[in-house]
Design a protein around this motif. Structure first.
Motif, short mmCIF file in Angstrom:
data_model
loop_
_atom_site.label_atom_id
_atom_site.label_comp_id
_atom_site.label_asym_id
_atom_site.label_seq_id
_atom_site.Cartn_x
_atom_site.Cartn_y
_atom_site.Cartn_z
N LEU A 130 0.83 -1.21 0.00
CA LEU A 130 0.00 0.00 0.00
C LEU A 130 0.86 1.26 0.00
O LEU A 130 0.49 2.27 -0.57
CB LEU A 130 -0.92 0.00 1.22
N GLU A 131 2.01 1.20 0.68
CA GLU A 131 2.95 2.33 0.76
C GLU A 131 2.23 3.62 1.15
O GLU A 131 2.24 4.63 0.44
CB GLU A 131 3.70 2.49 -0.57
N LEU A 132 1.60 3.56 2.29
CA LEU A 132 0.77 4.67 2.75
C LEU A 132 1.57 5.91 3.16
O LEU A 132 0.99 6.95 3.45
CB LEU A 132 -0.10 4.21 3.93
N ASP A 133 2.90 5.79 3.18
CA ASP A 133 3.71 6.96 3.49
C ASP A 133 4.06 7.79 2.26
O ASP A 133 4.72 8.82 2.35
CB ASP A 133 5.00 6.55 4.22
N ILE A 146 -7.66 3.73 6.28
CA ILE A 146 -7.32 2.97 7.49
C ILE A 146 -8.57 2.71 8.33
O ILE A 146 -8.75 1.62 8.88
CB ILE A 146 -6.24 3.72 8.31
N LYS A 147 -9.45 3.69 8.40
CA LYS A 147 -10.70 3.52 9.15
C LYS A 147 -11.57 2.44 8.52
O LYS A 147 -12.13 1.59 9.23
CB LYS A 147 -11.46 4.85 9.18
N ILE A 148 -11.65 2.43 7.19
CA ILE A 148 -12.45 1.43 6.47
C ILE A 148 -11.86 0.03 6.68
O ILE A 148 -12.57 -0.93 6.99
CB ILE A 148 -12.48 1.77 4.97
N LEU A 149 -10.53 -0.07 6.53
CA LEU A 149 -9.88 -1.37 6.68
C LEU A 149 -9.98 -1.87 8.12
O LEU A 149 -10.21 -3.07 8.36
CB LEU A 149 -8.41 -1.27 6.25
N ALA A 150 -9.82 -0.98 9.09
CA ALA A 150 -9.92 -1.37 10.51
C ALA A 150 -11.32 -1.90 10.82
O ALA A 150 -11.48 -2.89 11.54
CB ALA A 150 -9.58 -0.19 11.40
N ALA A 151 -12.35 -1.24 10.29
CA ALA A 151 -13.72 -1.68 10.52
C ALA A 151 -13.95 -3.06 9.92
O ALA A 151 -14.62 -3.91 10.52
CB ALA A 151 -14.70 -0.67 9.93
N PHE A 152 -13.38 -3.30 8.73
CA PHE A 152 -13.53 -4.60 8.08
C PHE A 152 -12.81 -5.69 8.87
O PHE A 152 -13.36 -6.79 9.08
CB PHE A 152 -12.98 -4.53 6.66
N LEU A 153 -11.60 -5.40 9.32
CA LEU A 153 -10.85 -6.38 10.10
C LEU A 153 -11.58 -6.70 11.41
O LEU A 153 -11.58 -7.86 11.86
CB LEU A 153 -9.44 -5.87 10.39
N LYS A 154 -12.17 -5.70 12.00
CA LYS A 154 -12.92 -5.93 13.24
C LYS A 154 -14.08 -6.86 12.99
O LYS A 154 -14.34 -7.79 13.77
CB LYS A 154 -13.42 -4.59 13.78
N ARG A 155 -14.79 -6.64 11.88
CA ARG A 155 -15.95 -7.48 11.57
C ARG A 155 -15.53 -8.91 11.24
O ARG A 155 -16.26 -9.86 11.54
CB ARG A 155 -16.71 -6.87 10.39
N MET A 156 -14.35 -9.06 10.64
CA MET A 156 -13.89 -10.39 10.23
C MET A 156 -12.96 -11.05 11.24
O MET A 156 -12.44 -12.13 10.99
CB MET A 156 -13.15 -10.28 8.88
N SER A 157 -12.74 -10.41 12.37
CA SER A 157 -11.70 -10.85 13.30
C SER A 157 -11.91 -12.27 13.83
O SER A 157 -10.95 -12.97 14.13
CB SER A 157 -11.59 -9.87 14.47
N ASN A 158 -13.15 -12.72 13.94
CA ASN A 158 -13.41 -14.05 14.49
C ASN A 158 -13.15 -15.16 13.48
O ASN A 158 -13.10 -16.34 13.87
CB ASN A 158 -14.85 -14.14 15.00
N GLN A 159 -13.02 -14.82 12.20
CA GLN A 159 -12.85 -15.87 11.19
C GLN A 159 -11.53 -15.79 10.43
O GLN A 159 -11.08 -16.80 9.89
CB GLN A 159 -14.01 -15.81 10.18
#
Length: 437
Positions: A130-133, A146-159
């Protein structure tokens, strides 16, 4: 309408479902959609979940018409069959401007939102480089992504069982926010494999961060962890020993010249982790970290090293003296080293004898790759020792830098003929000469 009187058409009509799905597996999206129009049975095969478990979507920064259609098709099918997805890979091909990044953000928001609602099977997610810098990531756009990706990871964290964010290049706080998303529901994460190589921006001393240590303490079943040496500390090794020693099998550690790597790490911490995690092996990848005193600080005898790669990346420095590394450091791993890669600019230093002695001392060494200045006679001596069973190498790959590559190629061909019986029957062998520049 199927005609049973046509033997050829009848054979296709009665093709078992498992065979039909196998054929569909090898078709791209466009051919699958066309095949689904043949008949109802083939249309049903199109909706088989096994066909849509893996998906790679590539974002091209300068798309041609064909690439645009390919991307749109992949995106459409991912949304349509997203509920079946188990392995998703997102690729960015050389992003070059802010407009492209904004478009990427809009599409990813829609895609991840859809998958978050419909998918309960996703176990693997990879979004590399991604090279976000980079400057093309404006602060607002980067924060939104980052907010979008964090929300997705949170939703998928159990699987989720595998996450690859190699090359994200983000700040310490942003990185820990993403990693914490994997444990936000229960304050624990049981993901088994994480790749955070080059995850943090260059020059960050992650090893001294209490926030990073707190984040890593939430992972309780790591099997494979890939990261940079600038994350290593006694505290991190103690955290891995306490929470993941029962499962930990592999640590892949990259050490780059521009990443801080001067921290003091105790051999006792490594020994304690190795004792509690007997299945653990460590693979080191060094890039332009070639000085003996730097390597001696890192390559402690207590580490259960399985693989070492030392790459000068075409840089040359008279202070990079490899002899003490080959004679003093690497022999300490004689009992466990299985893979050795050396890519060196060593035209000022002959290493034939030292390297051969190291190979013979490493009783489990199976793989050797050498891009270096070595004499042709080195290869003949190595093959002779292999023929006499003094080493157990199964893979030999070498590019030997030479002044006169034409004459050396002739000698190398003669060596190949001499040991052809061994090479053809027991070795994965690739050896060439390369003119020095």
């Amino acid at each position: 309408m199927e005609d049973d009187s046509d033997p050829e058409q009848s054979s296709w009509a009665y093709l078992p479902d498992v065979c039909l799905r196998y054929i569909f597996h090898w078709l791209d999206d466009r051919d699958r959609s066309r095949a689904a129009l043949v008949c109802k049975k083939w249309s049903c095969a199109m909706y088989s979940g096994s066909l849509w478990r893996c998906r790679t979507i590539t974002f091209y920064s300068q798309p041609s018409r064909a690439r645009t259609l390919e991307f749109q098709s992949a995106l459409w099918y991912t949304k349509k069959f997203g509920k079946y997805l188990k392995h998703l890979e997102i690729k960015l091909s050389n992003p070059y401007n802010t407009l492209f990044i904004k478009k990427f953000l809009v599409i990813m928001r829609s895609l991840l939102s859809h998958l978050g609602k419909c998918n309960s099977h996703l176990v693997s997610l990879s979004i590399k480089y991604l090279e976000l810098d980079c400057l093309i990531w404006k602060n607002v756009v980067r924060a939104q992504f980052i907010k979008i990706l964090a929300a997705f990871l949170k939703r998928m964290s159990n699987q989720l069982d595998y996450l690859n964010l190699k090359g994200a290049r983000i700040t310490l706080e942003e990185g820990c926010e993403l990693l914490n998303s994997l444990s936000s529901l229960t304050n624990r994460s049981f993901i088994s494999e994480i790749n955070i190589e080059d995850f943090f921006s260059l020059h960050l001393s992650v090893y001294s961060s209490a926030l990073f240590h707190q984040t890593m303490s939430k992972f309780h079943s790591l099997t494979i962890l890939t990261f940079n040496y600038n994350c290593i500390s006694d505290e991190l090794l103690d955290i891995l020993r306490e929470h993941s020693s029962h499962s930990l099998c592999t640590l892949n550690i990259k050490c780059h010249i521009h990443d801080p790597h001067g921290q003091a790490v105790s051999g006792r911490s490594w020994a304690n982790l190795a004792k509690r995690a007997p299945k653990m092996n460590v693979n080191f990848f060094f890039e332009r970290v070639m000085k003996h005193d730097h390597l001696a600080r890192i390559l402690l005898v207590e580490i259960p090293v399985r693989s070492i790669s030392l790459r000068s990346c075409y840089f040359s420095d008279p202070e990079w003296t490899m002899r003490p590394t080959l004679t003093n450091l690497l022999p300490a791993y004689w009992h466990g080293l299985q893979k050795l890669t050396l890519e060196l600019n060593n035209d000022h230093e002959l290493l034939d004898d030292e390297l051969l002695q190291l190979i013979l001392s490493c009783k489990r060494l199976l793989f050797l790759k050498v891009w270096a200045f070595l004499s042709i006679s080195f290869m003949e001596r190595l093959l002779q020792n292999r023929a006499e069973r003094k080493c157990i190498l199964t893979t030999i790959k070498a590019r030997l830098s030479q002044d006169d590559s034409t004459e050396e190629e002739r000698l190398l061909a003669g060596i190949y003929r001499k040991f052809k019986y061994l090479i053809d029957s027991e070795l994965n062998y690739f050896v060439i000469t390369y003119p020095m520049v």
